[in-house]
Design a protein around this motif. Structure first.
Motif, PDB file in Angstrom:
ATOM      1  N   TRP A 153     111.057 -39.518  49.376  1.00 20.84           N
ATOM      2  CA  TRP A 153     111.704 -40.503  48.514  1.00 20.84           C
ATOM      3  C   TRP A 153     111.046 -40.595  47.136  1.00 20.84           C
ATOM      4  N   THR A 154     109.761 -40.305  47.064  1.00 24.55           N
ATOM      5  CA  THR A 154     109.100 -40.306  45.755  1.00 24.55           C
ATOM      6  C   THR A 154     109.677 -39.204  44.875  1.00 24.55           C
ATOM      7  N   ALA A 155     109.836 -38.021  45.462  1.00 25.52           N
ATOM      8  CA  ALA A 155     110.432 -36.907  44.712  1.00 25.52           C
ATOM      9  C   ALA A 155     111.871 -37.225  44.335  1.00 25.52           C
ATOM     10  N   VAL A 156     112.570 -37.917  45.224  1.00 27.41           N
ATOM     11  CA  VAL A 156     113.961 -38.289  44.947  1.00 27.41           C
ATOM     12  C   VAL A 156     114.017 -39.278  43.779  1.00 27.41           C
ATOM     13  N   GLY A 157     113.027 -40.178  43.686  1.00 26.75           N
ATOM     14  CA  GLY A 157     112.958 -41.102  42.558  1.00 26.75           C
ATOM     15  C   GLY A 157     112.796 -40.366  41.236  1.00 26.75           C
ATOM     16  N   ILE A 158     111.992 -39.307  41.257  1.00 28.11           N
ATOM     17  CA  ILE A 158     111.828 -38.463  40.066  1.00 28.11           C
ATOM     18  C   ILE A 158     113.152 -37.786  39.727  1.00 28.11           C
ATOM     19  N   GLY A 159     113.889 -37.371  40.769  1.00 22.97           N
ATOM     20  CA  GLY A 159     115.201 -36.748  40.555  1.00 22.97           C
ATOM     21  C   GLY A 159     116.176 -37.700  39.887  1.00 22.97           C
ATOM     22  N   ALA A 160     116.109 -38.974  40.287  1.00 25.74           N
ATOM     23  CA  ALA A 160     116.968 -39.986  39.656  1.00 25.74           C
ATOM     24  C   ALA A 160     116.629 -40.113  38.175  1.00 25.74           C
ATOM     25  N   ALA A 161     115.326 -40.080  37.871  1.00 26.34           N
ATOM     26  CA  ALA A 161     114.895 -40.169  36.474  1.00 26.34           C
ATOM     27  C   ALA A 161     115.393 -38.973  35.676  1.00 26.34           C
ATOM     28  N   SER A 162     115.294 -37.786  36.253  1.00 24.67           N
ATOM     29  CA  SER A 162     115.715 -36.578  35.524  1.00 24.67           C
ATOM     30  C   SER A 162     117.214 -36.584  35.255  1.00 24.67           C
ATOM     31  N   GLY A 163     118.000 -37.017  36.247  1.00 28.42           N
ATOM     32  CA  GLY A 163     119.447 -37.083  36.058  1.00 28.42           C
ATOM     33  C   GLY A 163     119.824 -38.051  34.950  1.00 28.42           C
ATOM     34  N   ALA A 164     119.111 -39.195  34.911  1.00 31.74           N
ATOM     35  CA  ALA A 164     119.379 -40.180  33.873  1.00 31.74           C
ATOM     36  C   ALA A 164     118.971 -39.658  32.500  1.00 31.74           C
ATOM     37  N   ILE A 165     117.817 -38.984  32.445  1.00 29.52           N
ATOM     38  CA  ILE A 165     117.337 -38.452  31.166  1.00 29.52           C
ATOM     39  C   ILE A 165     118.308 -37.413  30.610  1.00 29.52           C
ATOM     40  N   SER A 166     118.761 -36.520  31.473  1.00 29.00           N
ATOM     41  CA  SER A 166     119.713 -35.500  31.020  1.00 29.00           C
ATOM     42  C   SER A 166     121.024 -36.139  30.580  1.00 29.00           C
ATOM     43  N   GLY A 167     121.527 -37.086  31.373  1.00 33.98           N
ATOM     44  CA  GLY A 167     122.775 -37.758  31.010  1.00 33.98           C
ATOM     45  C   GLY A 167     122.638 -38.563  29.737  1.00 33.98           C
TER      46      GLY A 167
ATOM     47  N   GLY B  11     121.529 -38.142  40.184  1.00 34.80           N
ATOM     48  CA  GLY B  11     120.265 -37.436  40.404  1.00 34.80           C
ATOM     49  C   GLY B  11     119.559 -37.903  41.663  1.00 34.80           C
ATOM     50  N   GLY B  12     119.561 -39.211  41.910  1.00 36.82           N
ATOM     51  CA  GLY B  12     118.917 -39.737  43.105  1.00 36.82           C
ATOM     52  C   GLY B  12     119.637 -39.350  44.380  1.00 36.82           C
ATOM     53  N   ALA B  13     120.954 -39.491  44.378  1.00 42.40           N
ATOM     54  CA  ALA B  13     121.741 -39.203  45.583  1.00 42.40           C
ATOM     55  C   ALA B  13     121.706 -37.723  45.945  1.00 42.40           C
ATOM     56  N   THR B  14     121.893 -36.863  44.953  1.00 49.11           N
ATOM     57  CA  THR B  14     121.854 -35.423  45.245  1.00 49.11           C
ATOM     58  C   THR B  14     120.443 -34.980  45.606  1.00 49.11           C
TER      59      THR B  14
END
Length: 294
Positions: free
Chosen positions: A267-281, A250-253
């Motif tokens: 980068w703040t939005a990217v941090g949220i993306g990392a959280a969403s990818g982890a939550i879904s996984g 999520g963070g990398a993409t």
């Protein structure tokens, strides 16, 4: 003599002022250097999603279509966002990213996107949708100058460890030790605020938080254990890796997408993306949901 005393006195005052300013600047620099602990809140939020799914998600037996099941899980997580102690902007970003990453709830989708392999461990240079996998994306971030060598080494090491853990060649305990070592590397790297460190720190915070959650909640795999006739402990490794790799993916993409959209990386939005990818996984790793989806 008076002039000499004046000059000496002025010099001492000037030196004191310069030293004081240097100390103040040094203090300011130190306070802006990121530590993984700065992102503890995101790790806690990730774990709260896991706990909420484990305790409160109810299987909808009437749903038989896979896509409808995925949508139901997304809606459940989306509703939980409203209870979080984050800003309205962050909530909107998280909801949007959860929608983008909702397919990662399926183990085969997540692992294919991340490692470029199918569940039977048959390797592909690209996944079945011909998309770049996690290793390709990290390589591109480094090549394009979006991340420095330190970030590249941390993300690449983490991804390799997750792949090894998923395949069973790296124990959960050793994975935890390795993640803690990467956290030390991050803390010593001197990342500044509003840098790629936000994304890397978020991924590491989620990783260590997730490991600790699974250590404390092995019963989250009860449904899978009963179906497989094996212990929960034996099942944790592949699901733990699937959880953590969602954060990295999520963070990398998110970094790639952010740059493609604006020419800069938020980068703040990217941090949220990392959280969403982890939550879904991680949602897909909960036993009752994995059992329901499969």
């Amino acid at each position: 003599m008076k002039n000499i005393k004046f000059i000496l006195g002025f010099s001492l005052i000037a030196i004191f002022f310069i030293v004081a300013c240097s100390k103040e600047d040094s203090t300011n620099i130190e306070t802006t250097q990121l530590k993984v602990s700065d992102f503890n809140k995101i790790g806690e939020i990730h774990n709260s999603f896991l706990t909420n799914v484990k305790d409160n998600f109810e299987i909808i037996e009437t749903l038989t279509n896979e896509q409808e099941k995925i949508e139901a899980i997304y809606q459940f997580n989306k509703d939980f966002v409203t209870s979080l102690d984050i800003s309205a902007t962050e909530k909107n970003l998280l909801i949007a990213d959860l929608d983008k990453t909702k397919s990662l709830v399926k183990e085969d989708v997540l692992i294919s996107k991340s490692f470029g392999i199918a569940l039977n461990n048959k390797y592909y240079s690209k996944n079945q949708e011909n998309e770049e996998n996690l290793f390709d994306i990290i390589e591109n971030l480094k090549t394009d100058g979006k991340i420095n060598n330190e970030s590249y080494q941390i993300l690449n090491s983490l991804s390799n460890d997750l792949k090894a853990n998923y395949e069973g060649s790296l124990s959960d305990n050793q994975l935890k030790i390795n993640v803690q070592s990467l956290i030390n590397d991050f803390n010593n790297a001197g990342y500044s605020e509003n840098s790629e460190g936000v994304m890397v720190g978020t991924v590491l915070s989620i990783s260590i938080s997730s490991i600790e959650w699974w250590e404390q909640n092995p019963d989250a795999l009860d449904n899978l254990a009963s179906r497989s006739n094996v212990s929960n402990k034996a099942l944790i490794a592949p699901w733990l890796a699937a959880d953590l790799v969602g954060a990295a993916w999520g963070g990398a993409t998110g970094a790639i997408a952010s740059y493609a959209g604006t020419g800069e990386v938020n980068w703040t939005a990217v941090g949220i993306g990392a959280a969403s990818g982890a939550i879904s996984g991680s949602t897909g790793a909960i036993g009752k949901i994995a059992s329901w989806l499969f």
